[in-house]
Design a protein around this motif. Structure first.
Motif, short mmCIF file in Angstrom:
data_model
loop_
_atom_site.label_atom_id
_atom_site.label_comp_id
_atom_site.label_asym_id
_atom_site.label_seq_id
_atom_site.Cartn_x
_atom_site.Cartn_y
_atom_site.Cartn_z
N ALA A 73 -31.37 -27.25 -18.22
CA ALA A 73 -30.12 -26.60 -17.82
C ALA A 73 -29.54 -27.28 -16.58
O ALA A 73 -30.09 -28.23 -16.04
CB ALA A 73 -30.37 -25.12 -17.54
N HIS A 74 -28.38 -26.75 -16.19
CA HIS A 74 -27.77 -26.98 -14.87
C HIS A 74 -27.76 -28.44 -14.44
O HIS A 74 -26.97 -29.24 -14.94
CB HIS A 74 -28.47 -26.07 -13.86
N CYS A 75 -28.65 -28.82 -13.55
CA CYS A 75 -28.62 -30.12 -12.88
C CYS A 75 -29.51 -31.16 -13.55
O CYS A 75 -29.75 -32.23 -12.98
CB CYS A 75 -29.07 -29.95 -11.42
N THR A 76 -29.98 -30.90 -14.76
CA THR A 76 -30.88 -31.84 -15.42
C THR A 76 -30.18 -33.16 -15.72
O THR A 76 -30.74 -34.23 -15.50
CB THR A 76 -31.43 -31.23 -16.73
N GLY A 77 -28.96 -33.09 -16.22
CA GLY A 77 -28.20 -34.31 -16.52
C GLY A 77 -28.41 -34.77 -17.96
O GLY A 77 -29.49 -34.64 -18.53
N TRP A 78 -27.35 -35.36 -18.55
CA TRP A 78 -27.40 -35.71 -19.97
C TRP A 78 -28.38 -36.85 -20.25
O TRP A 78 -28.99 -36.89 -21.32
CB TRP A 78 -26.01 -36.06 -20.50
N ARG A 79 -28.55 -37.75 -19.31
CA ARG A 79 -29.50 -38.84 -19.54
C ARG A 79 -30.93 -38.29 -19.67
O ARG A 79 -31.71 -38.72 -20.53
CB ARG A 79 -29.43 -39.87 -18.42
N ALA A 80 -31.27 -37.36 -18.81
CA ALA A 80 -32.60 -36.76 -18.87
C ALA A 80 -32.78 -35.92 -20.12
O ALA A 80 -33.85 -35.94 -20.75
CB ALA A 80 -32.85 -35.92 -17.62
N VAL A 81 -31.75 -35.16 -20.51
CA VAL A 81 -31.85 -34.36 -21.73
C VAL A 81 -32.10 -35.27 -22.93
O VAL A 81 -32.93 -34.98 -23.80
CB VAL A 81 -30.58 -33.51 -21.94
N GLY A 82 -31.39 -36.41 -22.97
CA GLY A 82 -31.59 -37.36 -24.06
C GLY A 82 -33.00 -37.92 -24.07
O GLY A 82 -33.63 -38.04 -25.13
N ALA A 83 -33.52 -38.25 -22.89
CA ALA A 83 -34.87 -38.79 -22.79
C ALA A 83 -35.91 -37.74 -23.21
O ALA A 83 -36.89 -38.05 -23.90
CB ALA A 83 -35.14 -39.28 -21.37
N LEU A 84 -35.71 -36.50 -22.78
CA LEU A 84 -36.63 -35.42 -23.15
C LEU A 84 -36.60 -35.18 -24.66
O LEU A 84 -37.65 -35.01 -25.29
CB LEU A 84 -36.26 -34.14 -22.41
N ALA A 85 -35.40 -35.18 -25.25
CA ALA A 85 -35.29 -34.96 -26.69
C ALA A 85 -35.96 -36.09 -27.46
O ALA A 85 -36.61 -35.87 -28.49
CB ALA A 85 -33.82 -34.85 -27.08
N GLY A 86 -35.83 -37.31 -26.95
CA GLY A 86 -36.48 -38.44 -27.61
C GLY A 86 -37.99 -38.35 -27.56
O GLY A 86 -38.68 -38.77 -28.49
N ALA A 87 -38.52 -37.77 -26.49
CA ALA A 87 -39.96 -37.67 -26.31
C ALA A 87 -40.56 -36.43 -26.96
O ALA A 87 -41.68 -36.48 -27.49
CB ALA A 87 -40.31 -37.69 -24.82
N PHE A 88 -39.83 -35.30 -26.92
CA PHE A 88 -40.42 -34.03 -27.32
C PHE A 88 -39.74 -33.38 -28.53
O PHE A 88 -40.14 -32.31 -28.96
CB PHE A 88 -40.41 -33.06 -26.14
N GLY A 89 -38.73 -34.03 -29.07
CA GLY A 89 -38.12 -33.58 -30.32
C GLY A 89 -37.59 -32.17 -30.28
O GLY A 89 -36.85 -31.77 -29.36
N GLU A 90 -37.99 -31.36 -31.27
CA GLU A 90 -37.42 -30.03 -31.44
C GLU A 90 -37.86 -29.04 -30.38
O GLU A 90 -37.33 -27.92 -30.32
CB GLU A 90 -37.77 -29.50 -32.83
N ALA A 91 -38.81 -29.42 -29.54
CA ALA A 91 -39.17 -28.54 -28.43
C ALA A 91 -38.03 -28.43 -27.42
O ALA A 91 -37.97 -27.45 -26.67
CB ALA A 91 -40.43 -29.06 -27.73
N VAL A 92 -37.13 -29.42 -27.39
CA VAL A 92 -36.03 -29.43 -26.44
C VAL A 92 -34.86 -28.63 -27.01
O VAL A 92 -34.28 -28.99 -28.04
CB VAL A 92 -35.60 -30.87 -26.11
N VAL A 93 -34.54 -27.53 -26.34
CA VAL A 93 -33.44 -26.65 -26.75
C VAL A 93 -32.55 -26.46 -25.52
O VAL A 93 -32.72 -25.51 -24.75
CB VAL A 93 -33.96 -25.29 -27.25
#
Length: 325
Positions: free
Chosen positions: A295-315
């Protein structure tokens, strides 16, 4: 060691966040803003009905045990207008709030504190509201720009202001259980990683008011955690100035017998902290989280990296979303 009471169910309603997103699909345990509005009688999609995104964070956390439901308000976002608009649009009953936790002393998390207290007391019969604060949250803060100038932050409301608006102000630097032991409010978060070094350029006014001193660690930051039966610990970290890995490491140390299930909130991996995204993603693997709600201050680059690493766990979080565990 503190013993956190286990909840049968937990609901987290996002009242304020940087992002609005009603089009992306979500897993079954997450409800977007629009279905909630339709269920409340919205007849046509309109800007007059929708929530407003803003730079900040606020969420209402409700734990249920048997017939008992208790709600804690975690931060209030940047200002009265956004907070009040979203509360009204979502139909959230502020009278349910039995306590407030402010995560740390930054304007984007405390801007609606006084109005939130008024709204709660208008619906709860005028009772005072336990309000959990770190004593260092009130310090005047600023960020130092590249040209050497200081860009001032709005102050957190003082303890006197909070009290005048109906808060029962409770200061602590230590961990504590609140609301019948259903919520864990951390103390100061130990800094144990080599790469999570706080917020570069952050300063605070010296105690004698004569000037500025570096304050990158923001030691007044705290997180909230709840335990869900059959799942484990849900950790809510509003900004992660301590570093989300430090936050999760400390949560695990506080409750070694309870598995980590979810982390929600701002991870502060945007701006100058984008450099630690790879280290953060790698370090988070060991926690084996089932849900990562950035959320909030995470940033889109980090969200993309997290989704790439953890898949469907990232909501990813968004204003108006409801998470049910």
């Amino acid at each position: 060691m503190l013993k956190l009471a286990e909840a049968e169910r937990v609901e987290v309603l996002i009242l304020v966040d940087n992002v609005t997103d009603n089009l992306s699909s979500t897993p079954l345990f997450v409800e977007n803003e629009w279905p909630r509005l339709w269920s409340r009688g919205m007849r046509a999609l309109s800007g007059r009905c929708l929530c407003c995104a803003a730079h900040g964070l606020s969420c209402a956390i409700t734990v249920r045990r048997g017939e008992r439901a208790q709600t804690l308000l975690f931060d209030t976002g940047p200002d009265d207008t956004v907070f009040e608009r979203n509360v009204e649009r979502l139909g959230f009953d502020m009278g349910r709030v039995e306590g407030i936790v402010l995560s740390h002393g930054h304007w984007d998390h405390c801007g609606a504190m006084l109005r939130a207290l008024q709204m709660i007391r208008q619906r709860n019969g005028g009772r005072n509201v336990p309000t959990y604060m770190h004593p260092e949250m009130y310090r005047t803060r600023a960020t130092k720009a590249a040209d050497g100038s200081f860009r001032l932050f709005e102050d957190v409301p003082s303890a006197q202001q909070l009290t005048q608006h109906g808060a029962e102000v409770l200061h602590s630097t230590e961990p504590q259980l609140v609301l019948d032991d259903g919520f864990f409010v951390s103390g100061e978060i130990p800094r144990v990683t080599a790469f999570e070094t706080g917020l570069p350029g952050q300063h605070r006014m010296t105690l004698d008011g004569s000037g500025w001193e570096p304050d990158p660690l923001i030691m007044d930051e705290r997180f909230v955690a709840v335990a869900v039966k059959g799942k484990g610990l849900v950790v809510l970290t509003a900004c992660s100035h301590a570093g989300v890995v430090n936050v999760l490491t400390h949560a695990q140390a506080c409750f070694p017998a309870v598995p980590l299930y979810a982390v929600m909130g701002g991870f502060h991996l945007s701006g100058t902290n984008e450099r630690v995204i790879p280290d953060t993603v790698q370090a988070m693997r060991r926690f084996k989280l089932s849900v990562i709600a950035a959320a909030h201050c995470t940033g889109w680059r980090a969200v993309g990296a997290l989704a790439g690493a953890f898949g469907e766990a990232v909501v990813p979080s968004a204003v108006g979303k409801t998470y049910r565990f």
